[in-house]
Design an enzyme around this catalytic site. Structure first.
Site, PDB file in Angstrom:
ATOM      1  CG  HIS A   1      -3.261  -5.070   2.887  1.00 14.47           C
ATOM      2  ND1 HIS A   1      -2.819  -4.220   1.899  1.00 14.47           N
ATOM      3  CD2 HIS A   1      -3.520  -6.245   2.276  1.00 14.47           C
ATOM      4  CE1 HIS A   1      -2.819  -4.860   0.741  1.00 14.47           C
ATOM      5  NE2 HIS A   1      -3.239  -6.085   0.941  1.00 14.47           N
TER       6      HIS A   1
ATOM      7  CG  ASP B   1      -1.791  -1.238   1.279  1.00 13.07           C
ATOM      8  OD1 ASP B   1      -2.586  -1.446   0.360  1.00 13.07           O
ATOM      9  OD2 ASP B   1      -1.656  -2.013   2.247  1.00 13.07           O
TER      10      ASP B   1
END
Length: 398
Positions: free
Chosen positions: A279, A251
């Site tokens: 996440h 990410d």
């Protein structure tokens, strides 16, 4: 700090406290695997046609036994023994590092293992042993992985073992890269995977607690990775909780890429990027504390509406969009992010910068609920010439 104000309780409810019964999940099926044995049948080899480093005598193939009589055995050429002189072993080679990888027959591992064997993480002078954990269904594919590693002639790859028993594959592991999990398909949220994958990570946590190095570093990749990391660490009370990480580096990398594209610069100009939370689609990519060419992002990117709306949504939904486009989860970019995460843990962080990782929240400086795994800014600092410690950043003091 402005960014913390964006973190409403709903931003991190996905990894709220679990009950003790949930955290001690066990799987009858996985327990039975612990007692199963697998050893690939190794064909005959000519001991006179081989090569080695500082070889004292011709390598001798290990005597073959009934493949069902043992488990977690060496594979192929890695069964050949090299009698190195003690002084050569200490002068020419570092002590071998044991790296355990679950889900080793999957697509992510297919990209990752060759990077590890090539020395991309621990360096060009660090020999490693790969302990590859699969499942009953993936045994044949796992043999294929070992064959490709064998054929690649990596000088740093000194040992490869394959099997289905985590209690044997995790023995003395100094790294545990827990990739194996039921993958997320189109339209599936990570929370829906908890019942299935929670059992897997409970069992693997127990195995790490029983046989791994007490200083093992654990990176959980299988989703939902924050919750799976929490389950794993709760089942490994003998291992420091700070050694467990949920992978949010992918990410972070995605966020750096999008900021670089918008600013018209190369991505190495973007620093201080934080991913807060899980996440998942609830994560908060922090552009307020990020920098481009050393300057606050808002001074470089004037489209503040895009920063506050489009940027965040793009990062939150990037994984889902990739699945829609390709029909499966990201693999190569995930492997790269695992390599990046490992490097960040073994390399002192540059002054003034940090990296993102999902870590155990007890004692955090941000008021985030304790006893969960939550991504936040971290640094690795040098403690001694060989030992490094990961610490959570306090951005409010910067």
């Amino acid at each position: 700090m402005a960014v913390v104000a964006q973190l409403s309780p709903s931003s991190y409810t996905e990894t709220t406290r679990l009950s003790s019964s949930q955290l001690s999940l066990s799987s009858t099926h996985l327990s039975s695997l612990r007692r199963r044995a697998f050893r690939p049948i190794i064909g005959p080899r000519n001991p006179t046609i081989s090569c080695s480093v500082n070889q004292v005598q011709a390598p001798v193939a290990v005597e073959q036994d009934d493949p069902k009589s043992k488990t977690n055995d060496c594979y192929g050429v890695f069964c050949l023994t090299y009698d190195l002189k003690a002084e050569e072993e200490t002068k020419s080679w570092k002590k071998m590092v044991n790296i355990a990888v679950s889900g080793a027959a999957g697509m992510i591992a297919n990209h990752l293992l060759f990077k590890l064997a090539a020395g991309e993480v621990l360096g060009p002078d660090q020999p490693i042993a790969l302990k590859l954990l699969g499942s009953e269904r993936s045994l044949q594919a796992l043999e294929g992985v070992a064959m490709e590693l064998e054929d690649s002639l990596f000088p740093l790859l000194r040992e490869v073992k394959i099997g289905i028993n985590p209690y044997e594959l995790f023995e003395d592991a100094e790294w545990a890269l827990l990739i194996g999990a039921k993958p997320r398909g189109p339209g599936m949220e990570r929370a829906g995977l908890l019942d299935i994958n929670g059992q897997i990570f409970a069992e693997q946590g127990k195995a790490l607690n029983a046989v791994a190095s007490r200083n093992v570093k654990v990176i959980v990749v299988g989703n939902p990775c924050n919750t799976n990391a929490l389950i794993c660490l709760k089942n490994a009370p003998s291992i420091p909780a700070k050694n467990f990480h949920a992978l949010t580096r992918l990410d972070e990398n995605r966020a750096k890429c999008q900021l670089a594209l918008k600013a018209g610069v190369f991505y190495d100009k973007v620093s201080n990027m934080t991913i807060w939370g899980n996440h998942s689609t609830t994560q908060v990519p922090d552009f307020l504390n990020a920098r481009i060419n050393g300057l606050p992002v808002k001074e470089i990117i004037k489209d503040h509406k895009w920063l506050e709306e489009g940027f965040t949504e793009t990062i939150q939904k990037r994984g889902g969009l990739l699945i829609k486009k390709w029909g499966r989860s990201s693999a190569a970019s995930t492997a790269v992010s695992i390599v990046d995460a490992m490097k960040s843990l073994v390399t002192p962080t540059p002054e003034g910068d940090w990296f993102s990782s999902g870590v155990y929240t007890n004692g955090n400086p941000y008021g985030i609920a304790e006893d969960i795994v939550f991504s936040m800014p971290c640094r690795s600092k040098k403690v001694t010439s060989v030992c490094r410690e990961m610490v959570i950043m306090n951005l409010s003091r910067m």
